[in-house]
Motif scaffolding. Structure first.
Motif, PDB file in Angstrom:
ATOM      1  N   UNK A  21      30.750 -10.341 -32.673  1.00 21.66           N
ATOM      2  CA  UNK A  21      32.042  -9.956 -32.111  1.00 21.66           C
ATOM      3  C   UNK A  21      32.833  -9.110 -33.109  1.00 21.66           C
ATOM      4  N   UNK A  22      32.746  -9.445 -34.372  1.00 23.50           N
ATOM      5  CA  UNK A  22      33.455  -8.682 -35.398  1.00 23.50           C
ATOM      6  C   UNK A  22      32.774  -7.340 -35.683  1.00 23.50           C
ATOM      7  N   UNK A  23      31.544  -7.170 -35.193  1.00 24.99           N
ATOM      8  CA  UNK A  23      30.900  -5.859 -35.242  1.00 24.99           C
ATOM      9  C   UNK A  23      31.290  -5.015 -34.023  1.00 24.99           C
ATOM     10  N   UNK A  24      32.230  -5.509 -33.207  1.00 26.40           N
ATOM     11  CA  UNK A  24      32.697  -4.816 -32.001  1.00 26.40           C
ATOM     12  C   UNK A  24      31.573  -4.608 -30.989  1.00 26.40           C
ATOM     13  N   UNK A  25      30.691  -5.588 -30.875  1.00 27.37           N
ATOM     14  CA  UNK A  25      29.618  -5.514 -29.898  1.00 27.37           C
ATOM     15  C   UNK A  25      29.968  -6.351 -28.665  1.00 27.37           C
ATOM     16  N   UNK A  26      29.354  -6.013 -27.551  1.00 25.26           N
ATOM     17  CA  UNK A  26      29.551  -6.745 -26.300  1.00 25.26           C
ATOM     18  C   UNK A  26      28.551  -7.893 -26.251  1.00 25.26           C
ATOM     19  N   UNK A  27      29.063  -9.119 -26.272  1.00 24.19           N
ATOM     20  CA  UNK A  27      28.163 -10.277 -26.329  1.00 24.19           C
ATOM     21  C   UNK A  27      28.588 -11.345 -25.335  1.00 24.19           C
ATOM     22  N   UNK A  28      27.617 -12.173 -24.977  1.00 24.47           N
ATOM     23  CA  UNK A  28      27.865 -13.403 -24.223  1.00 24.47           C
ATOM     24  C   UNK A  28      27.240 -14.553 -24.989  1.00 24.47           C
ATOM     25  N   UNK A  29      27.912 -15.675 -24.973  1.00 22.13           N
ATOM     26  CA  UNK A  29      27.406 -16.880 -25.620  1.00 22.13           C
ATOM     27  C   UNK A  29      27.224 -17.940 -24.556  1.00 22.13           C
ATOM     28  N   UNK A  30      25.986 -18.309 -24.289  1.00 27.38           N
ATOM     29  CA  UNK A  30      25.706 -19.317 -23.283  1.00 27.38           C
ATOM     30  C   UNK A  30      25.604 -20.685 -23.952  1.00 27.38           C
ATOM     31  N   UNK A  31      26.475 -21.592 -23.535  1.00 28.12           N
ATOM     32  CA  UNK A  31      26.624 -22.907 -24.157  1.00 28.12           C
ATOM     33  C   UNK A  31      26.162 -23.984 -23.179  1.00 28.12           C
ATOM     34  N   UNK A  32      25.003 -24.581 -23.485  1.00 31.22           N
ATOM     35  CA  UNK A  32      24.494 -25.657 -22.632  1.00 31.22           C
ATOM     36  C   UNK A  32      25.127 -27.000 -22.923  1.00 31.22           C
ATOM     37  N   UNK A  33      25.981 -27.067 -23.953  1.00 35.70           N
ATOM     38  CA  UNK A  33      26.709 -28.295 -24.254  1.00 35.70           C
ATOM     39  C   UNK A  33      25.895 -29.380 -24.915  1.00 35.70           C
ATOM     40  N   UNK A  34      24.779 -28.997 -25.586  1.00 39.64           N
ATOM     41  CA  UNK A  34      23.922 -30.033 -26.160  1.00 39.64           C
ATOM     42  C   UNK A  34      23.611 -29.776 -27.637  1.00 39.64           C
ATOM     43  N   UNK A  35      24.562 -29.203 -28.353  1.00 40.64           N
ATOM     44  CA  UNK A  35      24.340 -28.964 -29.774  1.00 40.64           C
ATOM     45  C   UNK A  35      24.158 -30.292 -30.510  1.00 40.64           C
ATOM     46  N   UNK A  36      23.125 -30.359 -31.349  1.00 44.26           N
ATOM     47  CA  UNK A  36      22.884 -31.576 -32.118  1.00 44.26           C
ATOM     48  C   UNK A  36      24.018 -31.832 -33.107  1.00 44.26           C
TER      49      UNK A  36
END
Length: 302
Positions: A21-36
């Motif tokens: 995001x700080x590189x000014x790129x277009x991104x999506x972050x998909x969060x399945x809600x299961x981070x250890x």
């Protein structure tokens, strides 16, 4: 089409989101809600937090930081990943999305002892009576009574590692008799580590201890470490053609590139130390490599 889709919102995924995001790129972050990382009641092993920080609090701070710079986080579960032209198609339980690159940061799932009720598991974990990472929190069991549920080479190595923190270590077989060769047995004997056959069961919090049944009867410990391995969440990348080790860890080069062009991986899904700091470092390398790859395809200019 997005510049990058990040699959997984643990420390690796969130770090890469902050960088990209700080590189000014277009991104999506998909969060399945299961981070250890969300399972960590308090980590005192992460630099910059001398009093420790809960895993949920650390993730919340990282999410806020990523979103501050424009990262779009979506609470969805990714079901498929496939190369398509010069990019990828990512399928979720809410739709399909195209991206020029993909970064997989899906981590692993620890195998839990069979017969351990979820509510007992979570309560014991929150109190430090049940632990999964001696690298993270072995210091917290210094000179305490500790058990390791496991056998074979893996169980032996975890018991020997914990012997560096306490002399009171017991290795308990999860099922029946131990599966130890002569070298493993000799190493345990040399370290003064007791060996007890299973099967394990009857898990319960009893006062300030975690108790369980063994072949020698009921026993209680200050902390218990399951050493039962884990499931590497690499299916999406493997189905997309990425190479993996026999146990499922994704193979990457020193820039976190998988064998599929444009597909990157960072964190515990890659063979490594399974540490927050390590995952974050890999994510920074991956994100910067992604930025430079995209710049080779078309100039990145403001």
């Amino acid at each position: 089409m997005d510049d990058c889709i990040i699959i997984g919102a643990g420390p690796a995924g969130l770090t890469s989101a902050i960088y990209l995001a700080r590189y000014h790129l277009s991104i999506r972050l998909f969060d399945g809600g299961s981070s250890r990382a969300a399972m960590i009641p308090c980590t005192r092993n992460h630099a910059g937090f001398p009093e420790g920080i809960a895993g949920t609090d650390l993730l919340a701070r990282m999410r806020e930081q990523a979103e501050r710079y424009g990262a779009r986080r979506e609470d969805v579960r990714v079901t498929a990943l496939a190369p398509s032209g010069d990019g990828f198609v990512v399928t979720t339980d809410h739709g399909r999305h195209a991206a020029r690159t993909v970064l997989l940061a899906t981590g692993v799932v620890n195998h839990r002892p069979r017969g351990l009720a979820p509510d007992v598991h979570d309560a014991a974990l929150a109190r430090g009576l049940l632990r999964y990472c001696p690298v993270c929190d072995g210091y917290e069991v210094t000179d305490r009574r500790v058990a390791v549920i496991g056998t074979g080479d893996h169980g032996m190595r975890e018991a020997l590692f914990l012997r560096g923190f306490t002399r009171d270590v017991t290795l308990i077989a999860p099922d029946a008799e131990h599966l130890l060769d002569d070298a493993c047995a000799a190493a345990l004997d040399d370290a003064g580590i007791a060996r007890i056959d299973g099967p394990c069961g009857g898990y319960a919090i009893e006062g300030d201890t975690f108790a369980l049944d063994t072949a020698r009867g009921r026993m209680a410990f200050d902390s218990v470490y399951p050493a039962l391995g884990s499931r590497i969440r690499s299916r999406l990348a493997i189905e997309a053609g990425a190479r993996a080790t026999q146990d499922g860890c994704l193979e990457v080069d020193d820039h976190q590139r998988t064998s599929v062009p444009g597909l990157f991986a960072a964190g515990d899904v890659v063979k490594g130390l399974d540490q927050i700091s390590h995952a974050m470092g890999e994510a920074g390398v991956a994100a910067t490599t992604i930025r430079n790859l995209l710049a080779e395809r078309r100039p990145l200019r403001r």
